[in-house]
Enzyme design. Structure first.
Site, PDB file in Angstrom:
ATOM      1  N   LYS A  18      49.740  27.846  22.196  1.00 21.30           N
ATOM      2  CA  LYS A  18      51.202  27.996  22.206  1.00 21.30           C
ATOM      3  C   LYS A  18      51.825  26.641  22.533  1.00 21.30           C
ATOM      4  O   LYS A  18      51.177  25.763  23.124  1.00 21.30           O
ATOM      5  CB  LYS A  18      51.670  29.035  23.234  1.00 21.30           C
ATOM      6  CG  LYS A  18      51.357  28.720  24.724  1.00 21.30           C
ATOM      7  CD  LYS A  18      52.398  27.854  25.426  1.00 21.30           C
ATOM      8  CE  LYS A  18      52.055  27.591  26.896  1.00 21.30           C
ATOM      9  NZ  LYS A  18      52.263  26.229  27.339  1.00 21.30           N
ATOM     10  N   ASP A 152      50.609  32.710  31.819  1.00 25.47           N
ATOM     11  CA  ASP A 152      50.842  32.595  30.371  1.00 25.47           C
ATOM     12  C   ASP A 152      50.091  33.659  29.573  1.00 25.47           C
ATOM     13  O   ASP A 152      50.291  33.789  28.361  1.00 25.47           O
ATOM     14  CB  ASP A 152      50.375  31.215  29.863  1.00 25.47           C
ATOM     15  CG  ASP A 152      51.343  30.104  30.245  1.00 25.47           C
ATOM     16  OD1 ASP A 152      52.461  30.404  30.682  1.00 25.47           O
ATOM     17  OD2 ASP A 152      50.960  28.922  30.087  1.00 25.47           O
TER      18      ASP A 152
HETATM   19  P1  ATP Z   1      48.841  26.202  30.344  1.00 27.37           P
HETATM   20  O1  ATP Z   1      49.653  25.663  29.184  1.00 27.37           O
HETATM   21  O2  ATP Z   1      48.650  27.713  30.315  1.00 27.37           O
HETATM   22  O3  ATP Z   1      49.257  25.680  31.675  1.00 27.37           O
HETATM   23  P2  ATP Z   1      46.849  24.244  29.728  1.00 27.37           P
HETATM   24  O4  ATP Z   1      46.879  24.095  28.245  1.00 27.37           O
HETATM   25  O5  ATP Z   1      47.588  23.205  30.500  1.00 27.37           O
HETATM   26  O6  ATP Z   1      47.345  25.686  30.131  1.00 27.37           O
HETATM   27  P3  ATP Z   1      44.068  24.960  29.692  1.00 27.37           P
HETATM   28  O7  ATP Z   1      43.500  24.281  28.502  1.00 27.37           O
HETATM   29  O8  ATP Z   1      44.295  26.412  29.609  1.00 27.37           O
HETATM   30  O9  ATP Z   1      45.378  24.211  30.208  1.00 27.37           O
HETATM   31  O10 ATP Z   1      43.090  24.606  30.919  1.00 27.37           O
HETATM   32  C1  ATP Z   1      43.520  24.670  32.239  1.00 27.37           C
HETATM   33  C2  ATP Z   1      42.289  24.625  33.148  1.00 27.37           C
HETATM   34  O11 ATP Z   1      41.541  25.820  32.964  1.00 27.37           O
HETATM   35  C3  ATP Z   1      41.370  23.463  32.861  1.00 27.37           C
HETATM   36  O12 ATP Z   1      41.156  22.800  34.085  1.00 27.37           O
HETATM   37  C4  ATP Z   1      40.082  24.092  32.368  1.00 27.37           C
HETATM   38  O13 ATP Z   1      38.947  23.438  32.881  1.00 27.37           O
HETATM   39  C5  ATP Z   1      40.133  25.516  32.884  1.00 27.37           C
HETATM   40  N1  ATP Z   1      39.552  26.519  31.948  1.00 27.37           N
HETATM   41  C6  ATP Z   1      38.896  27.624  32.305  1.00 27.37           C
HETATM   42  N2  ATP Z   1      38.542  28.337  31.237  1.00 27.37           N
HETATM   43  C7  ATP Z   1      38.969  27.689  30.149  1.00 27.37           C
HETATM   44  C8  ATP Z   1      38.903  27.942  28.763  1.00 27.37           C
HETATM   45  N3  ATP Z   1      38.306  29.017  28.238  1.00 27.37           N
HETATM   46  N4  ATP Z   1      39.493  27.051  27.931  1.00 27.37           N
HETATM   47  C9  ATP Z   1      40.117  25.970  28.442  1.00 27.37           C
HETATM   48  N5  ATP Z   1      40.192  25.683  29.747  1.00 27.37           N
HETATM   49  C10 ATP Z   1      39.633  26.528  30.614  1.00 27.37           C
END
Ligand code: ATP
Length: 332
Positions: A18, A152
């Site tokens: 997203k 989210d």
């Molecule tokens: P959001 O936009 O919801 O804040 P984000 O895009 O900033 O999320 P993600 O890629 O979801 O961040 O990753 C956030 C944290 O979650 C990272 O530190 C990652 O190591 C951990 N994590 C745990 N499981 C997963 C997964 N399946 N995919 C990605 N990251 C994961």
């Protein structure tokens, strides 16, 4: 969709990332969370997860992932959001826990980027396992389960275009008359944790421009792109840009190269540039990758030694759905 053997079954699911077309923080709550108002948009950049469940003496979730960068950046154990979602679904539904679940992740969504990759994987897990184990939870119940793991996740379960209020879990559907095209850019060397972004927000003394979600929503619903663009914005931008001045530089370049508009998604650092066509998105991609100055900013030499360009650039468009289970061939 399902493949069944004696005591083995599997299902695959595609989980879209997203972006936040608008992102605003309303207030800090007594429980430490923040009330926000955001315009979520699913985009055509997807992880694919395959679950293979086999009967076993005890519950376990085991991961494989062929992408070495992803393996290093996310936990490959019970703290992965996929394992947490699987565990939550089993506990909530009272399913027998005599299952070993093998999870193969094809990770395409950049990690810790503000693109909700982990949340979408968790949402896809709830949807896929609900289907695989025939537990028949409705979307609302899956959203409720999801929010106990991450704010989210309810949006990621529902997908499409939605206003998120509360901590992001109170959702209102928006029906866009137009589909936008994006050039999505994440500098590989910069990652921002959401907690760190909120802390910077509270200490920031400079000016913050609020987005106009009403204009963004009305513009999308009426097909008035100019009005939609006039409403976009993200209150995290000034402080994250102050901490990483290269991001401001990158945004200026994207606009100069021909993007209609450009903003940060979520708590960053990913920027999404809205472009008039796929051709323009490819043009932006080439222009960025050939820009020596940007290579210098992001340490081209150092990062190239790992075989990766300094900017992770994807081309995507708005999509109107959340995770989708894939049809798989049956096995006799
Ligand atoms: P959001 O936009 O919801 O804040 P984000 O895009 O900033 O999320 P993600 O890629 O979801 O961040 O990753 C956030 C944290 O979650 C990272 O530190 C990652 O190591 C951990 N994590 C745990 N499981 C997963 C997964 N399946 N995919 C990605 N990251 C994961």
């Amino acid at each position: 969709m399902l493949r069944t053997g004696n005591n083995m079954k599997s299902i695959s699911v595609r989980c879209p990332a997203k972006i936040n077309l608008t992102f605003d923080i309303l207030n800090r709550r007594a429980d430490g969370y923040h009330d926000i108002e955001t315009l979520f948009q699913s985009i055509s950049l997807e992880d694919e997860i395959t679950f293979t469940a086999m009967e076993a003496d005890e519950f376990s979730v085991e991961f494989t992932c062929s992408n070495p960068y992803a393996r290093r950046s996310m936990p490959m154990d019970s703290s992965n959001l996929i394992a947490r979602a699987a565990n939550a679904l089993f506990l909530h539904t009272g399913l027998s826990r005599n299952w070993k679940i093998e999870v193969d992740i094809q990770k395409t969504i950049p990690i810790a980027a503000g693109l909700a990759g982990g949340s979408s994987d968790a949402a896809g897990t709830l949807i896929a396992l609900n289907d695989l184990f025939d537990t028949r939870l409705g979307v609302e119940e899956l959203c409720k389960l999801g929010v106990s793991i991450g704010a989210d996740i309810p949006f990621c379960v529902a997908g499409g275009t939605r206003i998120g209020r509360g901590i992001g879990e109170v959702l209102t559907e928006v029906k866009p008359a137009v589909s936008l095209i994006y050039c999505i850019v994440k500098p590989r060397k910069i990652s921002v944790s959401t907690a760190q972004a909120y802390s910077s927000y509270h200490h920031y003394k400079g000016e913050i421009r609020k987005p106009n979600i009403a204009n963004a929503t009305r513009g999308l619903e009426t097909g008035d792109i100019e009005m939609a663009l006039s409403g976009l914005g993200n209150v995290f931008e000034p402080m994250i840009f102050a901490e990483h001045p290269q991001l401001a530089e990158l945004k200026t370049k994207l606009l100069n190269f021909g993007a209609w508009d450009c903003h940060m998604s979520g708590s960053g650092p990913t920027l999404f540039a809205v472009v008039p066509s796929r051709e323009m998105a490819h043009h932006l991609r080439r222009a960025l990758l050939n820009d020596d100055e940007l290579g210098f900013f992001y340490g081209t030499d150092e990062v190239f030694t790992e075989g990766q360009p300094p900017l992770d650039i994807r081309i995507a468009e708005s999509c109107n759905h959340g995770p989708r289970a894939l049809v798989k061939a049956s096995r006799d």
